[in-house]
Write an enzyme that holds these catalytic residues in place. Structure first.
Site, PDB file in Angstrom:
ATOM      1  N   GLU A 211       1.212  -1.115   0.339  1.00  0.00           N
ATOM      2  CA  GLU A 211       0.025  -0.236   0.035  1.00  0.00           C
ATOM      3  C   GLU A 211       0.741   1.284   0.504  1.00  0.00           C
ATOM      4  OE1 GLU A 211      -3.234   0.551   2.787  1.00  0.00           O
ATOM      5  OE2 GLU A 211      -4.537  -1.982   1.941  1.00  0.00           O
TER       6      GLU A 211
ATOM      7  N   HIS B  26      -4.884   7.025  -0.418  1.00  0.00           N
ATOM      8  CA  HIS B  26      -4.036   5.560  -0.170  1.00  0.00           C
ATOM      9  C   HIS B  26      -4.194   4.214  -0.604  1.00  0.00           C
ATOM     10  CE1 HIS B  26      -6.879   3.722   2.732  1.00  0.00           C
ATOM     11  NE2 HIS B  26      -6.653   2.895   2.708  1.00  0.00           N
TER      12      HIS B  26
ATOM     13  N   HIS C  74      -5.078   0.604  -2.687  1.00  0.00           N
ATOM     14  CA  HIS C  74      -5.381  -1.123  -2.338  1.00  0.00           C
ATOM     15  C   HIS C  74      -5.429  -1.924  -2.954  1.00  0.00           C
ATOM     16  CE1 HIS C  74      -9.068   0.696   1.473  1.00  0.00           C
ATOM     17  NE2 HIS C  74      -7.882   0.665   1.985  1.00  0.00           N
TER      18      HIS C  74
ATOM     19  N   ASP D 289      -9.716   2.192   7.880  1.00  0.00           N
ATOM     20  CA  ASP D 289     -10.342   3.441   7.226  1.00  0.00           C
ATOM     21  C   ASP D 289     -10.737   4.685   7.193  1.00  0.00           C
ATOM     22  OD1 ASP D 289      -7.603   3.196   5.453  1.00  0.00           O
ATOM     23  OD2 ASP D 289     -10.234   1.448   3.702  1.00  0.00           O
TER      24      ASP D 289
END
Length: 167
Positions: free
Chosen positions: A37, A99, A101, A112
């Site tokens: 990630e 971010h 995934h 999250d």
């Protein structure tokens, strides 16, 4: 009458994502599969109830990148936000995070959601969050609320040379 309840009009918050940011998120969506990630901050301006996303930071060596987790810890993120604030005369600031995934799915995890609610509560203002998965990305808007912040996925409502507006 739509949007009216008890004499009060609901405010529909919007997020304008500028073209450079769209190109960046598209590139991340095209390259994140099979990698740890990644993430960073979103930098932008507040325009009344709305947000305009103008820039971003990228992972630094102090960040923790794992196959199913990202922790933003590198001081370069704060340095970039401070520099943007100073260069803009105080109009551009930290307004959210992005971010990836890499395993797929533009749906926030429980972690999250907890993180976004904590950041929104601490900031006391609406925040934008972007999730990037292989081949797609999405924008989420979190707003302070009682007893806790509320997070909702935003949908694109307008495309123009200025970017994409999500609501």
């Amino acid at each position: 009458m739509p949007g009216v309840s008890g004499g009060m009009t609901a405010v529909r918050r919007r997020v304008l994502v500028r073209p450079d940011v769209i190109r960046f998120l598209d590139a991340e969506a095209g390259s994140c599969a099979g990698r740890p990630e990644a993430g960073g901050t979103l930098l932008g301006s507040r325009r009344g109830p709305d947000l305009e996303i103008l820039g971003w930071t990228v992972p630094g060596p102090g960040d923790d990148r794992r196959p199913h987790a990202f922790t933003r810890a590198d001081p370069r993120h704060q340095a970039a936000a401070t520099a943007a604030w100073n260069a803009s005369g105080g109009t551009v600031a930290f307004v959210g995070e992005w971010h990836t995934h890499p395993a797929g799915g533009v749906a926030p995890s429980a972690v999250d959601l907890r993180t976004w609610k904590r950041l929104t509560k601490a900031n006391g203002r609406p925040m934008a969050f972007a999730l990037v998965a292989p081949g797609e990305w999405g924008v989420f808007l979190a707003r302070p609320g009682l007893p806790r912040p509320v997070v909702r996925r935003s949908r694109p409502i307008e495309h123009s040379g200025l970017g994409v507006v999500f609501a």
